[in-house]
Scaffold this motif. Sequence first.
Motif, short mmCIF file in Angstrom:
data_model
loop_
_atom_site.label_atom_id
_atom_site.label_comp_id
_atom_site.label_asym_id
_atom_site.label_seq_id
_atom_site.Cartn_x
_atom_site.Cartn_y
_atom_site.Cartn_z
N ASP A 86 -18.42 9.34 -16.17
CA ASP A 86 -19.59 9.75 -15.20
C ASP A 86 -18.46 10.97 -14.32
O ASP A 86 -18.46 10.50 -13.21
N PRO A 87 -18.12 11.91 -14.69
CA PRO A 87 -17.26 12.59 -13.97
C PRO A 87 -17.65 13.28 -12.73
O PRO A 87 -17.25 13.63 -11.78
N CYS A 88 -19.03 13.53 -12.95
CA CYS A 88 -19.71 14.20 -11.54
C CYS A 88 -20.27 13.51 -10.69
O CYS A 88 -21.08 13.98 -9.76
N GLY A 89 -20.42 12.16 -10.81
CA GLY A 89 -21.03 11.20 -10.01
C GLY A 89 -22.70 11.12 -10.07
O GLY A 89 -23.21 10.89 -9.13
N ALA A 131 -16.66 -0.13 0.74
CA ALA A 131 -16.59 1.08 -0.05
C ALA A 131 -16.71 2.48 0.74
O ALA A 131 -17.23 2.14 1.87
N PHE A 132 -16.69 3.30 0.27
CA PHE A 132 -16.85 4.76 0.62
C PHE A 132 -17.34 5.68 -0.31
O PHE A 132 -16.95 5.71 -1.31
N ALA A 133 -18.22 6.68 0.18
CA ALA A 133 -18.68 7.72 -0.82
C ALA A 133 -19.01 9.01 -0.31
O ALA A 133 -19.07 9.06 1.06
N SER A 134 -19.37 10.01 -1.10
CA SER A 134 -19.71 11.32 -0.45
C SER A 134 -20.40 11.95 -1.84
O SER A 134 -20.32 11.77 -2.97
N VAL A 135 -21.28 12.90 -1.20
CA VAL A 135 -22.05 13.80 -2.06
C VAL A 135 -22.18 15.11 -1.62
O VAL A 135 -22.12 15.47 -0.41
N MET A 150 -22.01 17.29 -6.88
CA MET A 150 -21.10 16.04 -7.32
C MET A 150 -21.14 15.05 -6.30
O MET A 150 -21.32 15.26 -5.12
N GLY A 151 -21.09 13.78 -6.83
CA GLY A 151 -20.94 12.79 -6.05
C GLY A 151 -19.69 11.95 -6.24
O GLY A 151 -19.41 11.65 -7.46
N LYS A 152 -19.30 11.10 -5.52
CA LYS A 152 -18.07 10.32 -5.67
C LYS A 152 -18.04 8.96 -4.90
O LYS A 152 -18.61 8.90 -3.98
N SER A 153 -17.60 7.66 -5.48
CA SER A 153 -17.61 6.62 -4.64
C SER A 153 -16.38 5.88 -5.10
O SER A 153 -15.81 6.06 -5.97
#
Length: 309
Positions: free
Chosen positions: A184-187, A264-268, A285-288
């Motif tokens: 899932d490269p784009c989150g 944890a930490f995440a962004s979108v 895009m999203g990442k965690s």
Amino acid sequence: MTADVEKAFLQVGLQEEDRDVTRFLWLKDINQELRDDNLICLRFCRVPFGVIASPFLLTATIKHHMNQSKDEQIKSIAEKCYVDNLVIGADSIQEAQDIYNKTRMAFQQMSMNIRDWVSNNQEFMHSIPKQLQANQTNEVKVLGLLWNVNRDTLTLNITEDHLNPVSPVDTKRKLLRTLARIYDPCGFVCPLILPMKLLFQDICNQKFKWDTVLPAEILQTLKGILENWKASIKVEVPRQLGKFTSDSDTEYELHGFADASKSAFASVVFIRMSGPQGTSISFVMGKSHVTQNKDKEILISRGRNYLGF
């Protein structure tokens, strides 16, 4: 539009002085048994598929040749090549046909055949010879994701088999294998993936052996996570950012959001497009990420300081 270079790695030759590093043993006579006198040492003359440096060598070769062109469009096409795949777009049929013609010419000059063309525009597809079109044009793989050409959407390359393995996921090794199968490269589904990452970290902290059957309470938690994962199969994201055709009057805004805890930490990131045709908001895009154990103590200590303890 997407396309693929036919037998791309085999079109790149190896320099004479570099061929010794690709030596391998083969049988002089495959019908005879394996003996010292039936072995021969050979070496590749072309870039072999599977060597760790092969993708770089192919990409560098293609970009080197295309950047020799005086045509700026061909140079820009070179930046849209990912190993042996081309992923590119156009704003009109005429521009798409120009890209197709120039790309075909540029690769022919490199003695390469770029084929398996796919596009979400049928008029463009009808202008391409049948033998250069991909056999499967409804749903194709694009850099690890599935592109539904008819609906022009992207989905993860996940099937029921991924989530319903033949043997139960009951050890640390099997859990990691299941986690690694979700690309899932784009989150798109990172909120669904994060609980599994956290569970794996907890299992590692408890120092379970790789092939030890996990306790019942952990397996129950894992079962719930895998049930939620089934929703990831249905996640479908529009390929195009925005619902409207962009023009010079369109304004773009990138909106980013982030959150963090000690675990944890995440962004979108979303893009907001506003123009004469209206306003639309699209996921980008999203990442965690799971917080490392050594950083958790730092976060707890800082939190206490902020609270005056």
